[in-house]
Design a protein around this motif. Structure first.
Motif, PDB file in Angstrom:
ATOM      1  N   GLU A   1     -24.601  38.819 -41.936  1.00  0.00           N
ATOM      2  CA  GLU A   1     -25.484  38.673 -40.781  1.00  0.00           C
ATOM      3  C   GLU A   1     -26.867  39.280 -41.029  1.00  0.00           C
ATOM      4  N   ALA A   2     -26.911  40.395 -41.775  1.00  0.00           N
ATOM      5  CA  ALA A   2     -28.204  41.043 -42.001  1.00  0.00           C
ATOM      6  C   ALA A   2     -29.134  40.170 -42.846  1.00  0.00           C
ATOM      7  N   ASN A   3     -28.567  39.312 -43.649  1.00  0.00           N
ATOM      8  CA  ASN A   3     -29.376  38.434 -44.513  1.00  0.00           C
ATOM      9  C   ASN A   3     -29.091  36.970 -44.187  1.00  0.00           C
ATOM     10  N   ARG A   4     -28.801  36.734 -42.935  1.00  0.00           N
ATOM     11  CA  ARG A   4     -28.323  35.398 -42.563  1.00  0.00           C
ATOM     12  C   ARG A   4     -29.378  34.303 -42.765  1.00  0.00           C
ATOM     13  N   CYS A   5     -30.648  34.653 -42.606  1.00  0.00           N
ATOM     14  CA  CYS A   5     -31.681  33.616 -42.717  1.00  0.00           C
ATOM     15  C   CYS A   5     -31.699  33.013 -44.118  1.00  0.00           C
ATOM     16  N   PHE A   6     -31.492  33.836 -45.122  1.00  0.00           N
ATOM     17  CA  PHE A   6     -31.450  33.326 -46.502  1.00  0.00           C
ATOM     18  C   PHE A   6     -30.392  32.239 -46.634  1.00  0.00           C
TER      19      PHE A   6
ATOM     20  N   TYR B   1     -44.202  25.941 -42.274  1.00  0.00           N
ATOM     21  CA  TYR B   1     -45.300  25.936 -41.303  1.00  0.00           C
ATOM     22  C   TYR B   1     -45.243  27.174 -40.397  1.00  0.00           C
ATOM     23  N   SER B   2     -44.038  27.716 -40.242  1.00  0.00           N
ATOM     24  CA  SER B   2     -43.837  28.745 -39.227  1.00  0.00           C
ATOM     25  C   SER B   2     -44.307  30.122 -39.669  1.00  0.00           C
ATOM     26  N   ARG B   3     -44.980  30.786 -38.769  1.00  0.00           N
ATOM     27  CA  ARG B   3     -45.372  32.178 -39.025  1.00  0.00           C
ATOM     28  C   ARG B   3     -44.224  33.133 -38.737  1.00  0.00           C
ATOM     29  N   HIS B   4     -43.134  32.614 -38.191  1.00  0.00           N
ATOM     30  CA  HIS B   4     -42.003  33.483 -37.854  1.00  0.00           C
ATOM     31  C   HIS B   4     -40.910  33.474 -38.914  1.00  0.00           C
ATOM     32  N   GLN B   5     -41.021  32.588 -39.889  1.00  0.00           N
ATOM     33  CA  GLN B   5     -39.982  32.496 -40.928  1.00  0.00           C
ATOM     34  C   GLN B   5     -40.385  33.296 -42.165  1.00  0.00           C
ATOM     35  N   ARG B   6     -39.413  33.518 -43.028  1.00  0.00           N
ATOM     36  CA  ARG B   6     -39.668  34.265 -44.270  1.00  0.00           C
ATOM     37  C   ARG B   6     -40.213  33.287 -45.315  1.00  0.00           C
ATOM     38  N   HIS B   7     -41.509  33.166 -45.279  1.00  0.00           N
ATOM     39  CA  HIS B   7     -42.179  32.121 -46.046  1.00  0.00           C
ATOM     40  C   HIS B   7     -41.878  32.187 -47.552  1.00  0.00           C
ATOM     41  N   ASP B   8     -42.034  33.369 -48.130  1.00  0.00           N
ATOM     42  CA  ASP B   8     -41.848  33.499 -49.580  1.00  0.00           C
ATOM     43  C   ASP B   8     -40.396  33.242 -49.983  1.00  0.00           C
ATOM     44  N   THR B   9     -39.477  33.634 -49.113  1.00  0.00           N
ATOM     45  CA  THR B   9     -38.061  33.384 -49.403  1.00  0.00           C
ATOM     46  C   THR B   9     -37.782  31.886 -49.430  1.00  0.00           C
ATOM     47  N   ILE B  10     -38.351  31.164 -48.487  1.00  0.00           N
ATOM     48  CA  ILE B  10     -38.148  29.704 -48.434  1.00  0.00           C
ATOM     49  C   ILE B  10     -38.747  29.045 -49.682  1.00  0.00           C
ATOM     50  N   ARG B  11     -39.942  29.460 -50.059  1.00  0.00           N
ATOM     51  CA  ARG B  11     -40.585  28.902 -51.260  1.00  0.00           C
ATOM     52  C   ARG B  11     -39.717  29.125 -52.505  1.00  0.00           C
ATOM     53  N   ASP B  12     -39.268  30.364 -52.703  1.00  0.00           N
ATOM     54  CA  ASP B  12     -38.480  30.678 -53.907  1.00  0.00           C
ATOM     55  C   ASP B  12     -37.133  29.970 -53.888  1.00  0.00           C
ATOM     56  N   LEU B  13     -36.528  29.940 -52.715  1.00  0.00           N
ATOM     57  CA  LEU B  13     -35.216  29.298 -52.581  1.00  0.00           C
ATOM     58  C   LEU B  13     -35.317  27.795 -52.821  1.00  0.00           C
TER      59      LEU B  13
ATOM     60  N   TYR C   1     -43.806  22.635 -52.526  1.00  0.00           N
ATOM     61  CA  TYR C   1     -44.245  23.826 -51.813  1.00  0.00           C
ATOM     62  C   TYR C   1     -45.708  23.691 -51.403  1.00  0.00           C
ATOM     63  N   ARG C   2     -45.937  23.945 -50.135  1.00  0.00           N
ATOM     64  CA  ARG C   2     -47.290  24.109 -49.626  1.00  0.00           C
ATOM     65  C   ARG C   2     -47.233  25.193 -48.543  1.00  0.00           C
ATOM     66  N   ASP C   3     -48.346  25.904 -48.383  1.00  0.00           N
ATOM     67  CA  ASP C   3     -48.424  26.872 -47.289  1.00  0.00           C
ATOM     68  C   ASP C   3     -49.061  26.154 -46.101  1.00  0.00           C
ATOM     69  N   PHE C   4     -48.204  25.744 -45.161  1.00  0.00           N
ATOM     70  CA  PHE C   4     -48.693  24.951 -44.024  1.00  0.00           C
ATOM     71  C   PHE C   4     -49.110  25.821 -42.840  1.00  0.00           C
ATOM     72  N   ARG C   5     -49.068  27.137 -43.005  1.00  0.00           N
ATOM     73  CA  ARG C   5     -49.278  28.018 -41.841  1.00  0.00           C
ATOM     74  C   ARG C   5     -50.693  27.952 -41.273  1.00  0.00           C
ATOM     75  N   SER C   6     -51.644  27.437 -42.040  1.00  0.00           N
ATOM     76  CA  SER C   6     -53.011  27.339 -41.511  1.00  0.00           C
ATOM     77  C   SER C   6     -53.087  26.354 -40.342  1.00  0.00           C
ATOM     78  N   GLY C   7     -52.091  25.470 -40.235  1.00  0.00           N
ATOM     79  CA  GLY C   7     -52.081  24.510 -39.134  1.00  0.00           C
ATOM     80  C   GLY C   7     -51.376  25.010 -37.885  1.00  0.00           C
ATOM     81  N   TRP C   8     -51.012  26.291 -37.887  1.00  0.00           N
ATOM     82  CA  TRP C   8     -50.172  26.858 -36.821  1.00  0.00           C
ATOM     83  C   TRP C   8     -50.749  26.628 -35.421  1.00  0.00           C
ATOM     84  N   ALA C   9     -51.969  27.101 -35.202  1.00  0.00           N
ATOM     85  CA  ALA C   9     -52.551  27.022 -33.850  1.00  0.00           C
ATOM     86  C   ALA C   9     -52.756  25.561 -33.431  1.00  0.00           C
TER      87      ALA C   9
END
Ligand code: SF4
Length: 217
Positions: free
Chosen positions: A81-86, A114-126, A174-182
């Motif tokens: 549960e502590a690492n459930r997002c991975f 795209y999300s600022r709430h997710q673990r961006h680097d983890t998603i990229r590496d995974l 992989y792209r960093d889509f977070r600039s489109g957040w707002a």
């Protein structure tokens, strides 16, 4: 035109991601596969928002409703549960990779980037790990496409029958889509899309609203 299968976590997160990928010259197809969304009625609300956004953007989407199985998600994260997002990311990215491979897509990617709430680097590496070392590069033109001018290899014999090019495994785009957040938020409001108030799983819902429990004690 390179084809990308884009995993959609929800409708609002897809808006600027689809626009940006198309601007880069990709042909985009959506994939809605999210057994992490609880409960089922919340899944249905987010699915509907994803469909509404897709219709606005004329985006084809593969909806994998028959594979919506919360038990699968529970087993993937049980005792972790502590690492459930991975493990939650892994479940969905591996599924997207398999669908991309079956559909002969060049790439797969996800709106989670795209999300600022997710673990961006983890998603990229995974995503890159899931794609594997033989996958297409996500940094430029598809490896193996076009002549290799730098190799100095002799020109192919024009009389010889063309060799069938071995298809590469789909790469993780992989792209960093977070600039489109707002902008994504503003557009989703203008389109009247349902906007969720917690990530998706029952644990994230608990974390979002546990203050209400605490106020009772
Ligand atoms: S918080 Fe979100 S990303 Fe993490 S396990 Fe729950 S649904 Fe998945």
């Amino acid at each position: 035109m390179p084809r990308v299968l884009l995993h959609l976590c929800c409708g609002p997160c897809s808006i600027t991601v689809v626009r940006d990928l198309r601007a880069e010259g990709f042909e985009v197809t959506g994939l809605f596969y999210n057994p992490n969304i609880h409960p089922l009625r919340e899944y249905l609300r987010r699915r509907e928002a994803a469909q509404q956004a897709a219709e606005r953007m004329d985006l084809p989407v593969i909806f994998k409703d028959a594979d919506y199985d919360p038990v699968l998600w529970l087993r993937a994260v049980a005792h972790r549960e502590a690492n459930r997002c991975f493990h939650c990311y892994h479940l969905r990215l591996e599924y997207a990779r398999a669908i991309a491979a079956n559909g002969n897509f060049d790439y797969f990617s996800t709106t989670l980037l795209y999300s600022r709430h997710q673990r961006h680097d983890t998603i990229r590496d995974l995503g890159r790990d899931v794609a594997g070392p033989d996958a297409a590069s996500d940094m430029g033109p598809l490896a193996g496409d076009g002549p290799d001018a730098a190799s100095g290899a002799p020109a192919p014999d024009a009389a010889a029958p063309p060799k069938k090019k071995a298809r590469r495994a789909p790469g993780f785009l992989y792209r960093d889509f977070r600039s489109g957040w707002a902008e994504g938020i503003e557009t989703s409001k203008a389109w009247g899309l349902y906007r969720q108030q917690y990530c998706a799983c029952l644990l994230s819902e608990f974390e979002r609203y546990q203050g209400e429990l605490k106020r009772l004690s």
